[in-house]
Design a protein around this motif. Sequence first.
Motif, short mmCIF file in Angstrom:
data_model
loop_
_atom_site.label_atom_id
_atom_site.label_comp_id
_atom_site.label_asym_id
_atom_site.label_seq_id
_atom_site.Cartn_x
_atom_site.Cartn_y
_atom_site.Cartn_z
N ASN A 3 7.47 21.15 13.45
CA ASN A 3 7.11 20.39 14.63
C ASN A 3 6.32 19.15 14.20
OD1 ASN A 3 5.25 19.50 16.74
ND2 ASN A 3 6.04 21.22 17.93
N ILE A 4 6.74 17.98 14.64
CA ILE A 4 6.11 16.73 14.21
C ILE A 4 4.65 16.65 14.65
CG2 ILE A 4 6.93 15.38 16.18
CD1 ILE A 4 6.61 14.08 12.60
N ARG A 5 4.35 17.09 15.86
CA ARG A 5 2.96 17.03 16.33
C ARG A 5 2.05 17.94 15.51
NH1 ARG A 5 5.79 15.76 20.80
NH2 ARG A 5 5.03 13.97 21.98
N ASP A 6 2.54 19.14 15.19
CA ASP A 6 1.76 20.05 14.34
C ASP A 6 1.58 19.48 12.94
OD1 ASP A 6 1.57 21.83 16.45
OD2 ASP A 6 3.12 23.19 15.68
N SER A 7 2.63 18.88 12.41
CA SER A 7 2.56 18.28 11.08
C SER A 7 1.56 17.14 11.06
CB SER A 7 3.94 17.78 10.64
OG SER A 7 4.84 18.85 10.50
N PHE A 8 1.62 16.28 12.07
CA PHE A 8 0.68 15.16 12.15
C PHE A 8 -0.76 15.65 12.35
CE2 PHE A 8 3.67 11.47 13.59
CZ PHE A 8 4.19 11.40 12.30
N ALA A 9 -0.94 16.66 13.18
CA ALA A 9 -2.29 17.20 13.42
C ALA A 9 -2.87 17.79 12.14
CB ALA A 9 -2.25 18.24 14.53
N ASP A 10 -2.05 18.52 11.39
CA ASP A 10 -2.50 19.11 10.13
C ASP A 10 -2.86 18.00 9.14
OD1 ASP A 10 -2.99 21.30 8.35
OD2 ASP A 10 -1.07 20.88 7.39
N TYR A 11 -2.02 16.99 9.06
CA TYR A 11 -2.27 15.87 8.15
C TYR A 11 -3.53 15.11 8.59
CZ TYR A 11 -1.36 11.91 5.10
OH TYR A 11 -1.47 10.95 4.13
N ALA A 12 -3.65 14.85 9.87
CA ALA A 12 -4.78 14.09 10.40
C ALA A 12 -6.12 14.80 10.16
CB ALA A 12 -4.59 13.82 11.89
N ALA A 13 -6.10 16.12 10.08
CA ALA A 13 -7.33 16.87 9.82
C ALA A 13 -7.95 16.48 8.48
CB ALA A 13 -7.04 18.37 9.86
N TYR A 14 -7.16 15.94 7.58
CA TYR A 14 -7.64 15.51 6.26
C TYR A 14 -7.91 14.00 6.21
CZ TYR A 14 -6.33 20.09 4.51
OH TYR A 14 -6.24 21.44 4.30
N HIS A 15 -7.74 13.34 7.34
CA HIS A 15 -7.86 11.89 7.40
C HIS A 15 -8.58 11.48 8.69
CE1 HIS A 15 -4.40 12.99 4.91
NE2 HIS A 15 -4.83 12.02 4.13
N GLN A 16 -9.87 11.77 8.74
CA GLN A 16 -10.65 11.55 9.95
C GLN A 16 -11.48 10.27 9.92
OE1 GLN A 16 -10.75 13.81 12.77
NE2 GLN A 16 -8.89 14.39 11.69
N THR A 17 -11.92 9.85 8.75
CA THR A 17 -12.84 8.71 8.68
C THR A 17 -12.10 7.39 8.62
OG1 THR A 17 -12.97 8.74 6.27
CG2 THR A 17 -14.55 10.14 7.46
N LYS A 18 -12.76 6.35 9.13
CA LYS A 18 -12.17 5.02 9.14
C LYS A 18 -11.85 4.54 7.72
CE LYS A 18 -13.18 1.78 12.76
NZ LYS A 18 -14.09 0.83 13.35
N GLY A 19 -12.76 4.77 6.81
CA GLY A 19 -12.56 4.32 5.44
C GLY A 19 -11.36 4.99 4.79
N ASN A 20 -11.25 6.29 4.96
CA ASN A 20 -10.12 7.02 4.38
C ASN A 20 -8.80 6.55 4.99
OD1 ASN A 20 -8.85 8.91 2.68
ND2 ASN A 20 -9.01 10.52 4.22
N LYS A 21 -8.80 6.35 6.29
CA LYS A 21 -7.58 5.88 6.96
C LYS A 21 -7.19 4.50 6.44
CE LYS A 21 -8.18 8.43 11.27
NZ LYS A 21 -8.43 8.32 12.72
N TRP A 22 -8.17 3.61 6.24
CA TRP A 22 -7.86 2.27 5.73
C TRP A 22 -7.25 2.36 4.34
CZ3 TRP A 22 -8.80 -0.72 1.54
CH2 TRP A 22 -8.40 -2.05 1.63
#
Length: 145
Positions: A3-22
């Motif tokens: 499921n794409i939403r579950d995959s994105f949510a799992d991935y996003a859990a490791y990418h929460q901070t602005k700096g990391n996202k940048w």
Amino acid sequence: MSNIRDSFADYAAYHQTKGNKWFHRVGIPLIMLTLLGMLARVHIADIRGFRIDAAVVLIAVAVIYYLTLEWRLAIAMLIVSIAFYLIGAWLPMWLNVSLFILGWIFQFIGHSVYEHKQPAFFRNVVHLLIGPLWILNDVIPVVRE
């Protein structure tokens, strides 16, 4: 995870901070561009005048996987992948290698300095494919999290 939403949510859990996202928004495209550029030089076969190399195989496998998750993002990623393939193959090998290393440095800076978590692919190798799709979804918002 299929499921794409579950995959994105799992991935996003490791990418929460602005700096990391940048750092990921810069590093992931660099890695993708240069990996395709390097793999374009690994010739596998010629089939009816069409050159098959390792980059073409990677793009095909990734797009097939992406089609199982979200067809609109899969088509967009195919277009991006073809453009990155052409640009990466055009770049000199030394530049591909240098930018590939820089892309990975960005990933690890994001995780060590900003996120303070190990990269998601250490736990789930599929995240190596989810990352580029997650970034693309930021550019072309198809899936709302």
